[in-house]
Write an enzyme that holds these catalytic residues in place. Structure first.
Site, PDB file in Angstrom:
ATOM      1  CB  CYS A  61      22.494  67.344  48.228  1.00  0.00           C
ATOM      2  SG  CYS A  61      23.035  67.612  46.539  1.00  0.00           S
ATOM      3  CG  HIS A  97      24.843  66.324  51.426  1.00  0.00           C
ATOM      4  ND1 HIS A  97      25.219  65.429  50.432  1.00  0.00           N
ATOM      5  CD2 HIS A  97      24.951  67.553  50.873  1.00  0.00           C
ATOM      6  CE1 HIS A  97      25.522  66.106  49.337  1.00  0.00           C
ATOM      7  NE2 HIS A  97      25.359  67.394  49.571  1.00  0.00           N
ATOM      8  CG  ASP A 101      29.123  65.038  56.266  1.00  0.00           C
ATOM      9  OD1 ASP A 101      30.055  65.837  56.060  1.00  0.00           O
ATOM     10  OD2 ASP A 101      28.139  64.927  55.499  1.00  0.00           O
ATOM     11  CE  LYS A 158      30.896  71.552  51.174  1.00  0.00           C
ATOM     12  NZ  LYS A 158      29.635  71.851  50.523  1.00  0.00           N
TER      13      LYS A 158
END
Length: 404
Positions: free
Chosen positions: A362, A121, A198, A224
Site C-alpha cells: 500500500c 501509505h 500517522d 499493530k
C-alpha cells in the site's frame, strides 16, 4: 532485558505449524500477533458483561461502560494526551485519518496547500487527494532519497503561508525509515499549519508523548500493538477536535434531536456515532498494558538487534538488495532478489512455514520511485528470534536456487 523465550509463551499462535514447519511470523508490520492476556479479555467481555455502553442503567451496561472508559484512560496515559476526551476510538488508522480529512472540508479554501511525504501509505495519500478534490486545495509532496529518507531541504521550501496541513508517517511501513517528526512539526507550526502524524507503524516500537511533540493529530491501530483488528484511536488537541464537525451522524454523538434541529454531544462522543467496537476498545487497553509491561525501551533495543542481525545475514545472499537503508529505521527489511519477482519468493518461503509480506505494501509511489513491482518485506517484533531469521535466510537461499 527481554526474555524472548518467556515472551513467546504468551502467544499461542507461535506454537502452530504451517506446511509442516514451525511458524515463523515476519509480517508484523501488517498485523502483530495477540498475547493470551488480550484473547482472555475478549472472551471475558463476551462471557460476562456483553452489553451496550453509555445508555443503560443496568449492571452489565455500567460494567461495560466502566471498562471501555478505563481503556480510553489507559490509551490517554500511554500517549500522554492532556485529557481522556482527546482520545477518540475509531476502527483503525485509516478511519482516524478520514475523520480529520473530512473534517477539514469546510476549513480549507481554493489554493490552500497540503503537504504529504513520498513515504506514505495509501491511507495517508488518498484521503488528502479526495479533500483536495472537494476544496480546490493543492497537494504537495516531500520527495525521498535513494536511501528512503525525506529530502528535508525541499520540505523547508514547500512550507509557506499557504500551507494549512502537513501529514507524515512516523515510520514508513514499506521501508522502516523513522522520519524526523519533531523537526517537521516545529517547522509546520512556524507557518501556522496543523500536523497529523500517522503512527500505525511507530506504535509497536516507540512510546510517544503527544504533548511533548506538540502534534495536532496522532493516529494508530490496535492490531499493530498486540491488540485486535477493527479498533484504533485518533488523538486530537481539544481545540482542533472542537473545530472539526462530526464525521457521521447517529446515536451517541448527539445532545438533543428534534426534526427542526440537532445539537451535538461534546468530546469524545461527537466523533463516536453508533455502537462502537466495545470489546475491541477494552482489549486495546489490555494490549497497551501488556506492551508497557514488556517495556518500550527494552523492545527498541532488542528489535534493533534483530534488525542489525537480519540485515547482515540477508546481505550475505548474492544478488539481494535491501530497499530503505536509512541510519534511522526500525525492524523492517524490504528486499528483492535480482531478476526474481517478490511474489514468487514469498510463495516458496511460505511453503517453509515463514510468513513475509510481498507486494507494494500500500505504498505504490515508493515502488514507482525504485521502478520495481514490489518487495519482500520481513518485519520483526519483540517475540521473534535470531534463529527465525536464520530460517528466513535459508528459505530465501532455497527460493533463489529454485527461481534463478
Amino acid at each position: 532485558m527481554i526474555n524472548v523465550q518467556k515472551i513467546r509463551e504468551d502467544f499461542p499462535i507461535l506454537k502452530r505449524m504451517v506446511n509442516g514447519k514451525p511458524l515463523v511470523y515476519f509480517d508484523n508490520a501488517a498485523t502483530s500477533q495477540t498475547p493470551q492476556i488480550v484473547i482472555d479479555a475478549i472472551v471475558d467481555y463476551y462471557s460476562n458483561y456483553n452489553a451496550n455502553i453509555h445508555r443503560g442503567v443496568h449492571a452489565l451496561s455500567q460494567e461495560a461502560t466502566d471498562a471501555y472508559e478505563q481503556a480510553r484512560k489507559k490509551i490517554q496515559k500511554h500517549f500522554n494526551a492532556k485529557h481522556p476526551y482527546e482520545i477518540i476510538f475509531t476502527s483503525g488508522t485509516t478511519h482516524s485519518i478520514n475523520i480529520v480529512a473530512t473534517g477539514f472540508t469546510n476549513l480549507l479554501q481554493k489554493d490552500d496547500e497540503i503537504i504529504v511525504s513520498a513515504l506514505e501509505h495509501h491511507s495517508n495519500i488518498v484521503p488528502w487527494q479526495m479533500l483536495c478534490e472537494r476544496t480546490g486545495a493543492v497537494l504537495k509532496v516531500i520527495p525521498m532519497t535513494e536511501e528512503g529518507e525525506l529530502v528535508m531541504d525541499v520540505y523547508d521550501q514547500l512550507l509557506s503561508s499557504k500551507t494549512k496541513l502537513v501529514f507524515v508517517n512516523h515510520i514508513s511501513n514499506a521501508l522502516g525509515t523513522i522520519n524526523p517528526i519533531e523537526e517537521m512539526i516545529k517547522k509546520a507550526h512556524t507557518v501556522g499549519a496543523a500536523v497529523l502524524i500517522d503512527a500505525a507503524q511507530s506504535g509497536p516500537h516507540i512510546k510517544p508523548d503527544v504533548q511533548a511533540l506538540d502534534v495536532d493529530f496522532y493516529v494508530a491501530s490496535a492490531h499493530k500493538l498486540c491488540g485486535p483488528t477493527g479498533v484504533g484511536m485518533l488523538y486530537g488537541k481539544e481545540e482542533w477536535l472542537n473545530k472539526l464537525p462530526p464525521y457521521q451522524g447517529g446515536g451517541e454523538m448527539i445532545e438533543e434531536v428534534t426534526f427542526e434541529k440537532t445539537t451535538y454531544a461534546g468530546l469524545p462522543h461527537k466523533f463516536e456515532a453508533g455502537t462502537p467496537n466495545i470489546c475491541g476498545g477494552i482489549a486495546f487497553g489490555v494490549a497497551i498494558d501488556y506492551m508497557n509491561s514488556i517495556g518500550f525501551d527494552d523492545i527498541a533495543v532488542y528489535e534493533n538487534e534483530l534488525l542489525e542481525y537480519g540485515t547482515k545475514r540477508l546481505l550475505e545472499i548474492e544478488g539481494l538488495r535491501i530497499y530503505g537503508t536509512s541510519k534511522h529505521k526500525t525492524s523492517v527489511i524490504s528486499f528483492n532478489l535480482e531478476g526474481v519477482h517478490p511474489y514468487d519468493v514469498g510463495t516458496i518461503v511460505d511453503k517453509l512455514g515463514i510468513a513475509v509480506r510481498t507486494g507494494h505494501h500500500c505504498a505504490q509511489p515508493i515502488m514507482d520511485f525504485y521502478q520495481i513491482p514490489g518487495t519482500i518485506r520481513a518485519s520483526f517484533s519483540f517475540y521473534n528470534t535470531k534463529e527465525e531469521i536464520d530460517a528466513l535466510v535459508e528459505a530465501v537461499k532455497k527460493a533463489k536456487m529454485m527461481l534463478s
